[in-house]
Structures are given as structure tokens and as C-alpha cells.
Design a protein around this motif. Structure first.
Motif, PDB file in Angstrom:
ATOM      1  N   GLN A   1       9.541   4.606  10.987  1.00 22.22           N
ATOM      2  CA  GLN A   1       9.619   5.718  10.042  1.00 22.22           C
ATOM      3  C   GLN A   1       8.458   5.715   9.043  1.00 22.22           C
ATOM      4  O   GLN A   1       8.350   6.620   8.226  1.00 22.22           O
ATOM      5  CB  GLN A   1      10.938   5.648   9.256  1.00 22.22           C
ATOM      6  N   ILE A   2       7.595   4.722   9.122  1.00 26.02           N
ATOM      7  CA  ILE A   2       6.528   4.561   8.138  1.00 26.02           C
ATOM      8  C   ILE A   2       5.179   4.885   8.770  1.00 26.02           C
ATOM      9  O   ILE A   2       4.848   4.390   9.835  1.00 26.02           O
ATOM     10  CB  ILE A   2       6.502   3.113   7.594  1.00 26.02           C
ATOM     11  N   GLU A   3       4.420   5.733   8.082  1.00 21.73           N
ATOM     12  CA  GLU A   3       3.040   6.027   8.473  1.00 21.73           C
ATOM     13  C   GLU A   3       2.123   5.465   7.398  1.00 21.73           C
ATOM     14  O   GLU A   3       2.318   5.737   6.216  1.00 21.73           O
ATOM     15  CB  GLU A   3       2.794   7.538   8.555  1.00 21.73           C
TER      16      GLU A   3
ATOM     17  N   ALA B   1       1.750  12.941   2.123  1.00 25.51           N
ATOM     18  CA  ALA B   1       2.512  14.021   2.746  1.00 25.51           C
ATOM     19  C   ALA B   1       2.465  15.287   1.904  1.00 25.51           C
ATOM     20  O   ALA B   1       2.546  16.391   2.418  1.00 25.51           O
ATOM     21  CB  ALA B   1       3.959  13.593   2.949  1.00 25.51           C
ATOM     22  N   LYS B   2       2.321  15.132   0.591  1.00 24.14           N
ATOM     23  CA  LYS B   2       2.338  16.282  -0.306  1.00 24.14           C
ATOM     24  C   LYS B   2       1.017  16.450  -1.042  1.00 24.14           C
ATOM     25  O   LYS B   2       0.982  16.930  -2.162  1.00 24.14           O
ATOM     26  CB  LYS B   2       3.481  16.127  -1.308  1.00 24.14           C
TER      27      LYS B   2
ATOM     28  N   ARG C   1       8.893  14.503   5.326  1.00 19.90           N
ATOM     29  CA  ARG C   1       7.909  13.478   4.967  1.00 19.90           C
ATOM     30  C   ARG C   1       7.935  13.256   3.455  1.00 19.90           C
ATOM     31  O   ARG C   1       7.935  14.203   2.679  1.00 19.90           O
ATOM     32  CB  ARG C   1       6.522  13.919   5.420  1.00 19.90           C
ATOM     33  N   PHE C   2       7.960  11.971   3.064  1.00 22.71           N
ATOM     34  CA  PHE C   2       7.997  11.582   1.665  1.00 22.71           C
ATOM     35  C   PHE C   2       6.929  10.516   1.422  1.00 22.71           C
ATOM     36  O   PHE C   2       6.598   9.748   2.320  1.00 22.71           O
ATOM     37  CB  PHE C   2       9.369  10.997   1.302  1.00 22.71           C
ATOM     38  N   ASP C   3       6.427  10.454   0.188  1.00 22.63           N
ATOM     39  CA  ASP C   3       5.441   9.443  -0.179  1.00 22.63           C
ATOM     40  C   ASP C   3       6.103   8.354  -1.006  1.00 22.63           C
ATOM     41  O   ASP C   3       7.006   8.617  -1.792  1.00 22.63           O
ATOM     42  CB  ASP C   3       4.309  10.071  -0.995  1.00 22.63           C
TER      43      ASP C   3
ATOM     44  N   SER D   1       0.836  -1.191   0.000  1.00 23.29           N
ATOM     45  CA  SER D   1       0.000   0.000   0.000  1.00 23.29           C
ATOM     46  C   SER D   1       0.876   1.248   0.000  1.00 23.29           C
ATOM     47  O   SER D   1       2.077   1.183   0.173  1.00 23.29           O
ATOM     48  CB  SER D   1      -0.951  -0.006   1.183  1.00 23.29           C
ATOM     49  N   HIS D   2       0.253   2.358  -0.174  1.00 26.65           N
ATOM     50  CA  HIS D   2       0.963   3.631  -0.233  1.00 26.65           C
ATOM     51  C   HIS D   2       1.204   4.139   1.183  1.00 26.65           C
ATOM     52  O   HIS D   2       0.326   4.038   2.032  1.00 26.65           O
ATOM     53  CB  HIS D   2       0.141   4.641  -1.034  1.00 26.65           C
ATOM     54  N   VAL D   3       2.400   4.659   1.426  1.00 26.67           N
ATOM     55  CA  VAL D   3       2.782   5.087   2.774  1.00 26.67           C
ATOM     56  C   VAL D   3       3.486   6.432   2.729  1.00 26.67           C
ATOM     57  O   VAL D   3       3.946   6.878   1.682  1.00 26.67           O
ATOM     58  CB  VAL D   3       3.721   4.047   3.447  1.00 26.67           C
ATOM     59  N   THR D   4       3.564   7.065   3.901  1.00 23.15           N
ATOM     60  CA  THR D   4       4.390   8.250   4.094  1.00 23.15           C
ATOM     61  C   THR D   4       5.590   7.827   4.933  1.00 23.15           C
ATOM     62  O   THR D   4       5.436   7.125   5.925  1.00 23.15           O
ATOM     63  CB  THR D   4       3.607   9.368   4.812  1.00 23.15           C
ATOM     64  N   ILE D   5       6.786   8.249   4.522  1.00 17.36           N
ATOM     65  CA  ILE D   5       8.024   7.890   5.198  1.00 17.36           C
ATOM     66  C   ILE D   5       8.628   9.154   5.792  1.00 17.36           C
ATOM     67  O   ILE D   5       8.659  10.198   5.145  1.00 17.36           O
ATOM     68  CB  ILE D   5       9.026   7.253   4.207  1.00 17.36           C
TER      69      ILE D   5
END
Length: 133
Positions: free
Chosen positions: A48-50, A88-89, A11-13, A1-5
Motif C-alpha cells: 500500500q506504500i509508494e 499525492a496532493k 491516495r494519502f501522504d 521518508s515521505h510516502v504516498t499510501i
């Protein structure tokens, strides 16, 4: 799945490509970053992963046919929205390509999708100069 790091407070996707272990047997995840993040894939720790939340959008819905832009050019293929995430963006759209034989997904930011003008053009072509037999 898609995450924010989260790396160094930023914050990065991206998506999790694979999991592994470090020398101390701690779990690590290899992240492939979205094209909006000019970063090579890298290994991160679980803290580090959301997990991103699936959400709704005012302009787009799951199941919408859309055109997608990759590296500045609109692609000549129809895509279908499968999920919408709050990243995040901004909004992130997981799209599939129904014309491909294998199931294939890509992730796009809002600026790189638009309502399916390609689909409308294809329908116009089909209603054009056809002979009735």
C-alpha cells in the motif's frame, strides 16, 4: 521518508512512524498522515506504500529559507527546505528548523510555505537602532 499510501483506492501522504508484524508474522507499517489528510495514524501493508520521488520546484529550492504555516497561522520561526517531494496532493516540502537545538523536521504542502519574509524582517531588525561601541 515521505510516502504516498493507497487505502481503498484513495491516495494519502504521510510518513512511516514505525514497523511491526501482524499475527501471521507479515510486516506492517504505522503511517502518520500529513495534516492535509484528516486521519489518525494507521497500520498498512507494504504493497500500500509508494515511495515518493524527490523532485525540483519552479519557485523553491533545497536550502531556501521559508516561512511555514501550521493550523492556519504563520509561525514566527525560520525554516529551511531539506527535500521536495511529489506527493499525492501536490508538492510536499520537508523543512528543518535551524534555530532548534535538536534536529527537527516537519512536512508542509506548498500552500503552507512562502519565501522567507521572517528572515528579511530579522535582518531589518538587526540593521535598525544599534549603538556602535
Amino acid at each position: 521518508s515521505h510516502v504516498t499510501i493507497i487505502i481503498d483506492g484513495q491516495r494519502f501522504d504521510g510518513i512511516v512512524e514505525e514497523s511491526g508484524k501482524d499475527n501471521n508474522d507479515n510486516t506492517l507499517y504505522k503511517i502518520k498522515f500529513d495534516s492535509s489528510n484528516d486521519r489518525d495514524p494507521e497500520w498498512v501493508r507494504p504493497h500500500q506504500i509508494e515511495q515518493q520521488q524527490i523532485t525540483i520546484h519552479d519557485k523553491f529550492e533545497i536550502g531556501d529559507n521559508v516561512d511555514v504555516r501550521d493550523q492556519g497561522a504563520w509561525l514566527d520561526v525560520t525554516a529551511e527546505i531539506h527535500q521536495i517531494y511529489e506527493g499525492a496532493k501536490g508538492f510536499i516540502f520537508k523543512v528543518g528548523f535551524p534555530d532548534f537545538e535538536e534536529e527537527f523536521f516537519q512536512y508542509f504542502q506548498e500552500r503552507d510555505i512562502r519565501k522567507g519574509t521572517q528572515t528579511a524582517m530579522n535582518e531589518d531588525d538587526q540593521n535598525g537602532d544599534e549603538d556602535d561601541d
